[in-house]
Scaffold this motif. Sequence first.
Motif, PDB file in Angstrom:
ATOM      1  N   ASN A  71       2.620 -13.799  16.718  1.00 18.09           N
ATOM      2  CA  ASN A  71       3.094 -12.511  17.237  1.00 18.09           C
ATOM      3  C   ASN A  71       1.940 -11.588  17.608  1.00 18.09           C
ATOM      4  N   LEU A  72       0.849 -11.659  16.862  1.00 19.73           N
ATOM      5  CA  LEU A  72      -0.327 -10.862  17.229  1.00 19.73           C
ATOM      6  C   LEU A  72      -0.874 -11.293  18.587  1.00 19.73           C
ATOM      7  N   THR A  73      -0.873 -12.606  18.826  1.00 20.60           N
ATOM      8  CA  THR A  73      -1.303 -13.106  20.133  1.00 20.60           C
ATOM      9  C   THR A  73      -0.377 -12.612  21.235  1.00 20.60           C
ATOM     10  N   LEU A  74       0.916 -12.604  20.942  1.00 21.52           N
ATOM     11  CA  LEU A  74       1.892 -12.134  21.918  1.00 21.52           C
ATOM     12  C   LEU A  74       1.696 -10.652  22.233  1.00 21.52           C
ATOM     13  N   VAL A  75       1.428  -9.852  21.205  1.00 18.19           N
ATOM     14  CA  VAL A  75       1.189  -8.424  21.418  1.00 18.19           C
ATOM     15  C   VAL A  75      -0.070  -8.223  22.264  1.00 18.19           C
ATOM     16  N   THR A  76      -1.108  -9.031  21.998  1.00 14.75           N
ATOM     17  CA  THR A  76      -2.328  -8.942  22.808  1.00 14.75           C
ATOM     18  C   THR A  76      -2.040  -9.256  24.272  1.00 14.75           C
ATOM     19  N   LEU A  77      -1.178 -10.251  24.493  1.00 19.15           N
ATOM     20  CA  LEU A  77      -0.794 -10.596  25.859  1.00 19.15           C
ATOM     21  C   LEU A  77      -0.051  -9.441  26.520  1.00 19.15           C
TER      22      LEU A  77
END
Length: 337
Positions: free
Chosen positions: A76-82
């Motif tokens: 989810n952190l990766t998704l937020v960064t995206l």
Amino acid sequence: MSSETSSTLTIAREEFSDVRESPARWVFLVGSRPVVGVGLFVVFLVVFYALWVFGYVTLQNKTAMQYILSSLISGNLTLVTLVISINQVIISRQLNSPGELREDIENVNEFRERVFDPEQVDVVPVTPSDFLKLLLESIRRDLQRLGGLTARADDDELREDTDELVSGITDHVDRVIRLIEGSGSGTFDTLSALLTTNYADRIYQIRRLKSKHQESLSEETEEYVDDIVSTLQQLDVARQYFKTLYIQTELAYISRVLLYAGVIAELVLVSTLLALTASGPNLPQVLPPVVAPLVAAVGLLPLAVLFSYAIRLAVVSQRTIAITPFTTPEQEEELNL
């Protein structure tokens, strides 16, 4: 019952029929995105609880649960960064100098003036739905005039071919106008009405008619044929422009909703992981089985949101990927979704 109420009820019945006859089309295109996202979240929840009830998941291994929670947190952190990257791209496209803004305005005004004759239309509408409706009505008038001119021709084959062509395009125009009048004035509401046609194929049919009956067509008839082709081309340009507006608006909205869902998911996942890693006589050693499926579903909430919006973006892009005079096999297919 007023005509406006009757028209609204007719559109409502058509939309209900679409949902009943093609649920996939409702999910992938015309359905409410928040409803689709919540529906997918419920599916996650039901599947996880079913795995627990039927004994496929025991939920007793603390290490495995910590690993799953950690994976969801990092994902989810990766998704937020995206999402932040998407926001930066959208913002960068909207930051223009005064000269660039002036050029864009002049290009749009030039397109609007080219579409409509100033002697026939005093003021061109500014909303996509009204602009499109006026453009479609112009096409319908030219089609009726073309049909009236060829009705007096001596060539029976010309009359039959023209009647078939005019009838097919007019039916489509009337259907699109009904959809516009019965839907909202939003960009996607306008764009969705244009996703079930292939203007390159329509233009090809008209030009084929002109080429086939070149000797039987009068000069006035040829002018109307050329006007219809030109207007259909402008309609395709308008569709592509509305698609650009829709995608930019939708990407900005997706990023905002994903941030909301990501914060909620991260809060739940991190809190649960901290509770599992803590030690003490009054703290749980494992996650309660009744709560574990809910936590897992919340962890996939951003994925449900992303799916509900991104899938419609993909369908819209696929259905409008080519502009006239070219087309693609995907645009030739019927929109069964």
